[in-house]
Enzyme design. Sequence first.
Site, PDB file in Angstrom:
ATOM      1  CB  CYS A   1      26.356  -3.444  -6.980  1.00 51.81           C
ATOM      2  SG  CYS A   1      27.210  -1.850  -6.982  1.00 51.81           S
TER       3      CYS A   1
ATOM      4  CB  CYS B   1      23.994   1.334   0.195  1.00 54.70           C
ATOM      5  SG  CYS B   1      25.727   0.811   0.178  1.00 54.70           S
TER       6      CYS B   1
END
Length: 280
Positions: A74, A193
């Site tokens: 993440c 991302c």
Amino acid sequence: MQQAAPIGVFDSGYGGLTVLRELVRQLPLYDYIYLGDNARAPYGARSFETVYHYTLEAVNWFFARGCHLVILACNTASAKALRNIQQKDLPRIAPQKRVLGVIRPTTEIIGEYSQSGEVGILATSGTVASESYPIEIQKFFPEVKTFQEACPMWVPIIENDEIDNPGTVHFIKKHIHNLLQKGPNIDVVLLACTHYPLMRNKIQEYLPVSVKLLSQGEIVAQSLENYLQRHPEIEEKCSKNGQIQFFTTDSTEDFDRKGSLFFGETVKSQRANLGEPTKF
């Protein structure tokens, strides 16, 4: 010797499954536990303190299950929590365990892809605000200029399965235009991302053909393989049965449905409670 255990892979939601997919593809012998904190996602707009608190809870959850190595798949958690966890928490709570992120493996090599010396970053607002990518790229490639563009609508678009909606093109074109206005000579763009690879083909359509588009999954998987080779004391503590377990802090039905899109095959999850007591 401590009992071998799976490699933990953490994300605020579904995006880390694109990283896990590459880990399993490149390192299929290992066992993995994936945890998505879907009940509190997205992390992108949350404060540094909140992301740090949530991420540390998740790391403790993995440690309580015996994991010796945890990957923060993440970008927001890597940007806002990893350094504190590595420097402040691990020496105190689990000095023999390791927590790694997705930012450093990418920044260590991204400059090698650029001829112009200008690199573009497409990311969440939280990752952009952290300045993690410019700071880390500067360490490895001081001559490279880094330009960032926050894309706050992209994660909701992906998670609501609106990638093929005509309105999505507007947001893709808008952010690519903004990025290239900042750095006209950009020849490498990183999808910073882990959700964004699901829109990779559409993003590629609106980039100049001369611009190389990078995703993190393959880079992180290769980096982990190298890490395990360099650290046999960690590698030998990673169990090897080729098994994967999936956990979510929210609805397992929702996670299984959407998670299968990110992982590329059927996902069957269990419910996790991050409030469980620590047992390591």
